[in-house]
Design an enzyme around this catalytic site. Structure first.
Site, PDB file in Angstrom:
ATOM      1  N   TRP A 109       7.139 -12.257  10.052  1.00 35.26           N
ATOM      2  CA  TRP A 109       6.679 -11.209   9.120  1.00 35.26           C
ATOM      3  C   TRP A 109       6.201 -11.818   7.804  1.00 35.26           C
ATOM      4  O   TRP A 109       6.797 -12.766   7.295  1.00 35.26           O
ATOM      5  CB  TRP A 109       7.826 -10.235   8.844  1.00 35.26           C
ATOM      6  CG  TRP A 109       7.322  -8.906   8.406  1.00 35.26           C
ATOM      7  CD1 TRP A 109       7.142  -8.486   7.121  1.00 35.26           C
ATOM      8  CD2 TRP A 109       6.912  -7.824   9.239  1.00 35.26           C
ATOM      9  NE1 TRP A 109       6.643  -7.207   7.099  1.00 35.26           N
ATOM     10  CE2 TRP A 109       6.500  -6.780   8.395  1.00 35.26           C
ATOM     11  CE3 TRP A 109       6.839  -7.629  10.626  1.00 35.26           C
ATOM     12  CZ2 TRP A 109       6.028  -5.557   8.873  1.00 35.26           C
ATOM     13  CZ3 TRP A 109       6.371  -6.416  11.108  1.00 35.26           C
ATOM     14  CH2 TRP A 109       5.972  -5.405  10.248  1.00 35.26           C
ATOM     15  N   ASP A 161      -1.192  -8.382   0.933  1.00 33.92           N
ATOM     16  CA  ASP A 161      -1.533  -7.152   0.200  1.00 33.92           C
ATOM     17  C   ASP A 161      -0.614  -5.998   0.616  1.00 33.92           C
ATOM     18  O   ASP A 161       0.301  -6.179   1.438  1.00 33.92           O
ATOM     19  CB  ASP A 161      -3.028  -6.808   0.344  1.00 33.92           C
ATOM     20  CG  ASP A 161      -3.449  -6.468   1.767  1.00 33.92           C
ATOM     21  OD1 ASP A 161      -2.576  -6.156   2.610  1.00 33.92           O
ATOM     22  OD2 ASP A 161      -4.660  -6.500   2.049  1.00 33.92           O
ATOM     23  N   GLU A 164       0.043  -5.488   4.093  1.00 38.73           N
ATOM     24  CA  GLU A 164       0.679  -6.644   4.726  1.00 38.73           C
ATOM     25  C   GLU A 164      -0.335  -7.520   5.445  1.00 38.73           C
ATOM     26  O   GLU A 164      -0.094  -8.031   6.535  1.00 38.73           O
ATOM     27  CB  GLU A 164       1.815  -6.180   5.661  1.00 38.73           C
ATOM     28  CG  GLU A 164       2.619  -5.070   5.004  1.00 38.73           C
ATOM     29  CD  GLU A 164       3.993  -4.852   5.566  1.00 38.73           C
ATOM     30  OE1 GLU A 164       4.086  -4.271   6.653  1.00 38.73           O
ATOM     31  OE2 GLU A 164       4.974  -5.262   4.934  1.00 38.73           O
ATOM     32  N   GLU A 335       2.463   8.502   9.900  1.00 41.11           N
ATOM     33  CA  GLU A 335       1.816   7.552   8.989  1.00 41.11           C
ATOM     34  C   GLU A 335       0.315   7.814   8.928  1.00 41.11           C
ATOM     35  O   GLU A 335      -0.288   7.862   7.872  1.00 41.11           O
ATOM     36  CB  GLU A 335       2.081   6.135   9.509  1.00 41.11           C
ATOM     37  CG  GLU A 335       1.369   5.037   8.766  1.00 41.11           C
ATOM     38  CD  GLU A 335       1.531   3.706   9.482  1.00 41.11           C
ATOM     39  OE1 GLU A 335       0.916   3.509  10.559  1.00 41.11           O
ATOM     40  OE2 GLU A 335       2.280   2.846   8.971  1.00 41.11           O
TER      41      GLU A 335
END
Ligand code: BGC
Length: 382
Positions: A109, A161, A164, A335
């Site tokens: 990640w 950013d 991601e 989302e």
């Protein structure tokens, strides 16, 4: 008031752990953590809804989580002073488990994202303004100073950013959060509500603003990415990245620029032209492929927030109505919605990778709550 308002508050409360952390989404395993970015907006929504206790516990959770890892900052300073590269785990992470630990399950990640650290300080200052809870600042004085020191060290470094992505660049949005953190904490220090530190915050805030103006503007509008300087070459906007809806943040809530500044008028107009579907919703950016690049609820609310601040109440209301139409039968806001995908060929691959789109997404509900309150305030000011 639409039933979605009460439902949103309920979903946020259910998604808050006893530790204070807000889960990004309870039904989407990849989002079963707390992001400082999402969490800070969720706390702000709770503040706008006068649910101050919920926000207060969140800020305490952030404070203790940051202090747990604050020793990393000495090492970052040492590395920067000696030209030693900073490794991916040397930085403060972007998301944590609900009990405030770094996530170790997924080593790949992109953990270096500075915007959440700016946003939590902005949201904390807003909490104090709205609730009058000055005492909280003294309880959190250590993590406030830790965060300011961290941001002061890292704000010029490339990092991921707010979506991601693109760790090779510096981002106008992330810098805007840093500006807001420096500026809001400086004003609380001026009011003697927090003891000051050695960082000249007002001056730094102006440097960040100047950096954005000098390096992110191209063709009269704000580009989302800035290519960092390498030796003699200076930083420059990445024109092909185009405009991104997160640029609204430079005006509301971070107030780096006034909405009347020509560059922001041009940027918002470009967002409306390139990223707003008539009547709603709003895309992140044209080249988005995440779940095929749908329209994001939270960005639709964000544009509505800007309209409400500008007194464009009717347009804000249209976006609120669009969001309400996206509510599922369980009263959830996802989302993103997939009716008009920018890159439909990419949808399936994400579905197979992570399952159906996150729903409910607490950040979507939070931005809706903020929008409803902002429209209410705009009507009172009419
Ligand atoms: C988004 C981030 C967000 C995270 C959790 C990602 O897909 O790009 O902005 O913080 O999800 O909601």
């Amino acid at each position: 008031m639409s039933p979605l308002y009460e439902r949103s508050i309920q979903i946020i409360k259910e998604g808050q752990s006893s530790t204070g952390a807000y889960i990004a989404s309870p039904n989407f395993p990849t989002y079963s953590y707390c992001w400082l970015r999402d969490g800070s907006f969720i706390a702000h929504a709770m503040d706008q809804a006068s649910e101050f206790d919920s926000a207060r516990v969140f800020f305490h959770w952030v404070g203790s989580t940051i202090q747990k890892y604050s020793k990393k900052i000495d090492e970052i300073e040492h590395r920067l002073d000696n030209g030693i590269p900073i490794g991916k785990d040397d930085v403060l992470h972007t998301r944590f488990t609900l009990d405030g630990k770094e996530v170790t399950e997924d080593d790949a990640w992109g953990n270096f994202q500075i915007d959440g650290y700016g946003t939590w300080l902005w949201a904390l200052a807003e909490h104090v303004r709205l609730s009058g809870d000055n005492a909280l600042l003294l309880e959190l004085v250590e993590p406030i100073h830790t965060t300011l020191r961290y941001l002061d060290l890292v704000w010029r470094l490339p990092n991921y950013d707010c979506w991601e992505e693109h760790p090779e660049y510096i981002h106008a949005y992330s810098l805007a959060t840093v500006f807001a953190a420096f500026n809001s904490m400086n004003s609380l220090m001026d009011q003697l509500l927090i003891p000051s530190n050695e960082i000249p915050l007002r001056k730094r805030a102006m440097e960040v603003r100047e950096f954005i103006l000098t390096h992110a503007v191209s063709d009269g509008y704000m580009c989302k990415h800035i290519k960092p300087s390498r030796q003699i070459k200076v930083s420059a906007p990445v024109i092909q990245s185009g405009v991104d809806s997160s640029m609204i943040g430079l005006v509301v809530p971070y107030q780096v620029f006034s909405p009347d500044d020509l560059v922001m008028q041009m940027t918002i107009a470009k967002i409306e032209r390139d990223l707003l579907r008539p009547g709603g919703g709003v895309y992140r950016y044209r080249a988005d492929v995440y779940y095929g690049g749908g329209e994001w609820i939270l960005l639709t609310a964000w544009l509505g927030w800007h309209y409400a601040r500008m007194g464009r109440i009717r347009e804000a209301q249209v976006l609120q109505n669009w969001i309400e139409r996206q509510m599922t039968s369980e009263g959830y806001l996802p989302e993103q919605v997939s009716e008009h995908l920018l890159a439909p060929d990419h949808y399936e691959a994400w579905l197979n990778k992570w399952g159906p789109i996150a729903s409910p997404l607490l950040w979507s509900h939070a931005m809706y709550v903020i929008l409803v309150n902002e429209i209410k305030k705009a009507k009172q000011n009419e």
